[in-house]
Write a protein that holds these residues in place. Structure first.
Motif, PDB file in Angstrom:
ATOM      1  N   LYS A 141      -5.981 -10.400  29.829  1.00 20.75           N
ATOM      2  CA  LYS A 141      -6.971 -10.736  30.844  1.00 20.75           C
ATOM      3  C   LYS A 141      -7.117  -9.602  31.855  1.00 20.75           C
ATOM      4  O   LYS A 141      -8.217  -9.353  32.368  1.00 20.75           O
ATOM      5  CB  LYS A 141      -6.568 -12.037  31.546  1.00 20.75           C
ATOM      6  N   ALA A 142      -5.995  -8.933  32.137  1.00 25.02           N
ATOM      7  CA  ALA A 142      -6.046  -7.783  33.048  1.00 25.02           C
ATOM      8  C   ALA A 142      -6.891  -6.664  32.447  1.00 25.02           C
ATOM      9  O   ALA A 142      -7.677  -6.015  33.143  1.00 25.02           O
ATOM     10  CB  ALA A 142      -4.626  -7.280  33.333  1.00 25.02           C
ATOM     11  N   VAL A 143      -6.730  -6.463  31.126  1.00 23.64           N
ATOM     12  CA  VAL A 143      -7.527  -5.449  30.423  1.00 23.64           C
ATOM     13  C   VAL A 143      -9.011  -5.802  30.506  1.00 23.64           C
ATOM     14  O   VAL A 143      -9.863  -4.943  30.778  1.00 23.64           O
ATOM     15  CB  VAL A 143      -7.085  -5.332  28.943  1.00 23.64           C
ATOM     16  N   ASP A 144      -9.335  -7.079  30.298  1.00 24.61           N
ATOM     17  CA  ASP A 144     -10.737  -7.528  30.376  1.00 24.61           C
ATOM     18  C   ASP A 144     -11.316  -7.296  31.776  1.00 24.61           C
ATOM     19  O   ASP A 144     -12.443  -6.825  31.926  1.00 24.61           O
ATOM     20  CB  ASP A 144     -10.846  -9.013  30.022  1.00 24.61           C
ATOM     21  N   ASN A 145     -10.537  -7.644  32.790  1.00 21.62           N
ATOM     22  CA  ASN A 145     -11.006  -7.466  34.179  1.00 21.62           C
ATOM     23  C   ASN A 145     -11.271  -5.996  34.491  1.00 21.62           C
ATOM     24  O   ASN A 145     -12.266  -5.652  35.135  1.00 21.62           O
ATOM     25  CB  ASN A 145      -9.970  -8.019  35.165  1.00 21.62           C
ATOM     26  N   ILE A 146     -10.373  -5.145  34.030  1.00 18.79           N
ATOM     27  CA  ILE A 146     -10.520  -3.707  34.275  1.00 18.79           C
ATOM     28  C   ILE A 146     -11.760  -3.165  33.578  1.00 18.79           C
ATOM     29  O   ILE A 146     -12.547  -2.406  34.150  1.00 18.79           O
ATOM     30  CB  ILE A 146      -9.252  -2.953  33.814  1.00 18.79           C
ATOM     31  N   GLN A 147     -11.948  -3.557  32.318  1.00 13.82           N
ATOM     32  CA  GLN A 147     -13.090  -3.052  31.548  1.00 13.82           C
ATOM     33  C   GLN A 147     -14.417  -3.526  32.142  1.00 13.82           C
ATOM     34  O   GLN A 147     -15.392  -2.772  32.176  1.00 13.82           O
ATOM     35  CB  GLN A 147     -12.956  -3.462  30.078  1.00 13.82           C
ATOM     36  N   ARG A 148     -14.452  -4.755  32.632  1.00 12.46           N
ATOM     37  CA  ARG A 148     -15.687  -5.274  33.240  1.00 12.46           C
ATOM     38  C   ARG A 148     -15.953  -4.606  34.592  1.00 12.46           C
ATOM     39  O   ARG A 148     -17.085  -4.200  34.876  1.00 12.46           O
ATOM     40  CB  ARG A 148     -15.576  -6.787  33.452  1.00 12.46           C
ATOM     41  N   ASN A 149     -14.917  -4.515  35.424  1.00 10.07           N
ATOM     42  CA  ASN A 149     -15.099  -4.008  36.787  1.00 10.07           C
ATOM     43  C   ASN A 149     -15.335  -2.503  36.846  1.00 10.07           C
ATOM     44  O   ASN A 149     -16.110  -2.017  37.675  1.00 10.07           O
ATOM     45  CB  ASN A 149     -13.884  -4.359  37.655  1.00 10.07           C
ATOM     46  N   LEU A 150     -14.651  -1.758  35.965  1.00  9.77           N
ATOM     47  CA  LEU A 150     -14.764  -0.292  35.995  1.00  9.77           C
ATOM     48  C   LEU A 150     -15.766   0.246  34.976  1.00  9.77           C
ATOM     49  O   LEU A 150     -15.988   1.455  34.913  1.00  9.77           O
ATOM     50  CB  LEU A 150     -13.389   0.342  35.759  1.00  9.77           C
ATOM     51  N   HIS A 151     -16.338  -0.655  34.185  1.00 14.10           N
ATOM     52  CA  HIS A 151     -17.331  -0.252  33.169  1.00 14.10           C
ATOM     53  C   HIS A 151     -16.745   0.806  32.223  1.00 14.10           C
ATOM     54  O   HIS A 151     -17.298   1.889  32.048  1.00 14.10           O
ATOM     55  CB  HIS A 151     -18.599   0.282  33.841  1.00 14.10           C
ATOM     56  N   CYS A 152     -15.614   0.443  31.624  1.00  9.79           N
ATOM     57  CA  CYS A 152     -14.943   1.352  30.685  1.00  9.79           C
ATOM     58  C   CYS A 152     -14.543   0.566  29.441  1.00  9.79           C
ATOM     59  O   CYS A 152     -14.677  -0.656  29.404  1.00  9.79           O
ATOM     60  CB  CYS A 152     -13.722   1.993  31.340  1.00  9.79           C
ATOM     61  N   CYS A 153     -14.014   1.265  28.445  1.00  9.12           N
ATOM     62  CA  CYS A 153     -13.641   0.597  27.199  1.00  9.12           C
ATOM     63  C   CYS A 153     -12.529   1.367  26.501  1.00  9.12           C
ATOM     64  O   CYS A 153     -12.671   2.573  26.246  1.00  9.12           O
ATOM     65  CB  CYS A 153     -14.862   0.470  26.288  1.00  9.12           C
ATOM     66  N   GLY A 154     -11.435   0.687  26.177  1.00 11.06           N
ATOM     67  CA  GLY A 154     -10.314   1.330  25.504  1.00 11.06           C
ATOM     68  C   GLY A 154      -9.515   2.230  26.430  1.00 11.06           C
ATOM     69  O   GLY A 154      -9.800   2.349  27.623  1.00 11.06           O
ATOM     70  N   SER A 155      -8.507   2.892  25.878  1.00 11.15           N
ATOM     71  CA  SER A 155      -7.674   3.794  26.677  1.00 11.15           C
ATOM     72  C   SER A 155      -8.406   5.102  26.963  1.00 11.15           C
ATOM     73  O   SER A 155      -8.628   5.476  28.124  1.00 11.15           O
ATOM     74  CB  SER A 155      -6.363   4.095  25.933  1.00 11.15           C
ATOM     75  N   ASP A 156      -8.787   5.795  25.876  1.00  9.93           N
ATOM     76  CA  ASP A 156      -9.520   7.060  26.015  1.00  9.93           C
ATOM     77  C   ASP A 156     -11.021   6.865  25.809  1.00  9.93           C
ATOM     78  O   ASP A 156     -11.834   7.513  26.459  1.00  9.93           O
ATOM     79  CB  ASP A 156      -8.973   8.085  25.022  1.00  9.93           C
ATOM     80  N   ASN A 157     -11.381   5.960  24.876  1.00  6.84           N
ATOM     81  CA  ASN A 157     -12.780   5.581  24.658  1.00  6.84           C
ATOM     82  C   ASN A 157     -12.809   4.317  23.792  1.00  6.84           C
ATOM     83  O   ASN A 157     -11.762   3.805  23.394  1.00  6.84           O
ATOM     84  CB  ASN A 157     -13.593   6.718  24.015  1.00  6.84           C
ATOM     85  N   TYR A 158     -13.999   3.840  23.480  1.00  7.55           N
ATOM     86  CA  TYR A 158     -14.143   2.563  22.764  1.00  7.55           C
ATOM     87  C   TYR A 158     -13.552   2.580  21.354  1.00  7.55           C
ATOM     88  O   TYR A 158     -13.192   1.523  20.801  1.00  7.55           O
ATOM     89  CB  TYR A 158     -15.625   2.181  22.691  1.00  7.55           C
ATOM     90  N   THR A 159     -13.395   3.769  20.746  1.00  6.26           N
ATOM     91  CA  THR A 159     -12.878   3.832  19.366  1.00  6.26           C
ATOM     92  C   THR A 159     -11.407   3.452  19.280  1.00  6.26           C
ATOM     93  O   THR A 159     -10.900   3.201  18.174  1.00  6.26           O
ATOM     94  CB  THR A 159     -13.074   5.249  18.781  1.00  6.26           C
ATOM     95  N   ASP A 160     -10.710   3.393  20.411  1.00  2.00           N
ATOM     96  CA  ASP A 160      -9.293   2.989  20.408  1.00  2.00           C
ATOM     97  C   ASP A 160      -9.121   1.577  19.862  1.00  2.00           C
ATOM     98  O   ASP A 160      -8.067   1.240  19.301  1.00  2.00           O
ATOM     99  CB  ASP A 160      -8.708   3.050  21.833  1.00  2.00           C
ATOM    100  N   TRP A 161     -10.155   0.751  20.018  1.00  2.00           N
ATOM    101  CA  TRP A 161     -10.054  -0.626  19.545  1.00  2.00           C
ATOM    102  C   TRP A 161     -10.105  -0.720  18.016  1.00  2.00           C
ATOM    103  O   TRP A 161      -9.660  -1.717  17.436  1.00  2.00           O
ATOM    104  CB  TRP A 161     -11.197  -1.470  20.123  1.00  2.00           C
ATOM    105  N   GLY A 162     -10.596   0.303  17.355  1.00  2.00           N
ATOM    106  CA  GLY A 162     -10.750   0.266  15.902  1.00  2.00           C
ATOM    107  C   GLY A 162      -9.452   0.124  15.145  1.00  2.00           C
ATOM    108  O   GLY A 162      -9.449  -0.369  14.001  1.00  2.00           O
ATOM    109  N   SER A 163      -8.334   0.525  15.735  1.00  2.00           N
ATOM    110  CA  SER A 163      -7.041   0.466  15.040  1.00  2.00           C
ATOM    111  C   SER A 163      -6.210  -0.760  15.432  1.00  2.00           C
ATOM    112  O   SER A 163      -5.041  -0.862  15.069  1.00  2.00           O
ATOM    113  CB  SER A 163      -6.235   1.741  15.350  1.00  2.00           C
TER     114      SER A 163
END
Length: 251
Positions: A141-163
């Motif tokens: 949930k903390a990850v979700d809040n951060i991604q929504r509030n800071l408009h970011c995705c993944g650690s370095d970029n959105y492709t981090d979620w692919g693995s």
């Protein structure tokens, strides 16, 4: 015992110290309100970030909340002790100011030191949080809040979620969706399609910047108010000494 002439000379000094200390106590009370507000603000605004680094996070917001609440009470006590002109109350007040000085100093140093350790800690913990993301846990949930509030995705970029295991089942979390673009569950399961609707910037760099700046504010305010207590300690000790030496009862 002091002569009457000496007492007459000293009385204006005591009156002057009394006026300064009452003014200081009122300002001191107001700084307590500020510390309380800053502590609550730090706890609320940085809660999602602190939850990612629970074992190594700073206690500065909690110290500020506790210290601020006590200052509000003792600020009023300082005004009462000054008006009463009680030497033992003034000494107690100066001792409390000394303890507040140390508490705020610890909070400031804690926030300042942790501020420089954030980048290394977050880089590891955020990647681990992404890897074990399950949508329901407190870290997720903390990850979700951060991604929504800071408009970011993944650690370095959105492709981090692919693995991740989560991606294999449900795709990239919806918290990565760009609010201005339409996101569908089907698009989130395909990295090439998701690229068009999710945030591209990684979160680690943004979170580090936010925490460094906010902890810097907390540390700066703590240091500033801490050294302000030295004035109160000096005034309270001087007034107590003058009252004791010249045997005055202040009204």
């Amino acid at each position: 015992m002091s002569s009457p002439s000496r007492r007459l000379q000293t009385k204006p000094v005591i009156t002057c110290l009394k006026t300064f200390l009452i003014s200081y106590s009122l300002i001191f009370w107001f700084t307590g309100v500020i510390l309380l507000a800053v502590g609550v603000w730090g706890k609320v605004s940085l809660e999602a970030y602190f939850s990612l680094v629970t074992e190594q996070s700073t206690n500065a917001p909690y110290v500020l909340i506790g210290t601020g609440a006590i200052i509000v009470i003792f600020g009023l006590f300082g005004c009462f002790a000054t008006c009463r002109g009680s030497p033992w109350m003034l000494k107690m007040y100066s001792m409390f100011l000394a303890l507040v000085f140390l508490a705020e100093l610890v909070a400031g140093i804690s926030g300042f030191l942790f501020r420089h350790e954030i980048k290394a800690v977050l880089s590891t913990t955020y990647k681990d949080a992404v890897k074990h993301y399950n949508e329901t846990g407190p870290i997720s949930k903390a990850v979700d809040n951060i991604q929504r509030n800071l408009h970011c995705c993944g650690s370095d970029n959105y492709t981090d979620w692919g693995s991740t295991e989560y991606f294999k089942e449900r795709g990239i979390p919806m918290s990565c969706c760009n609010d201005s673009l339409p996101c569908t569950p089907e698009a989130m399961k395909d990295l090439s399609k998701a690229e068009k609707v999710v945030y591209h910037q990684g979160c680690v760099k943004l979170v580090t910047t936010v925490m460094e700046s906010n902890l810097g504010i907390i540390a700066g305010i703590s240091f500033g108010i801490a050294f302000f207590q030295v004035i109160g300690i000096f005034l309270a000790c001087c007034l107590s000494r003058y009252i004791t030496t010249n045997q005055y009862e202040m009204v």
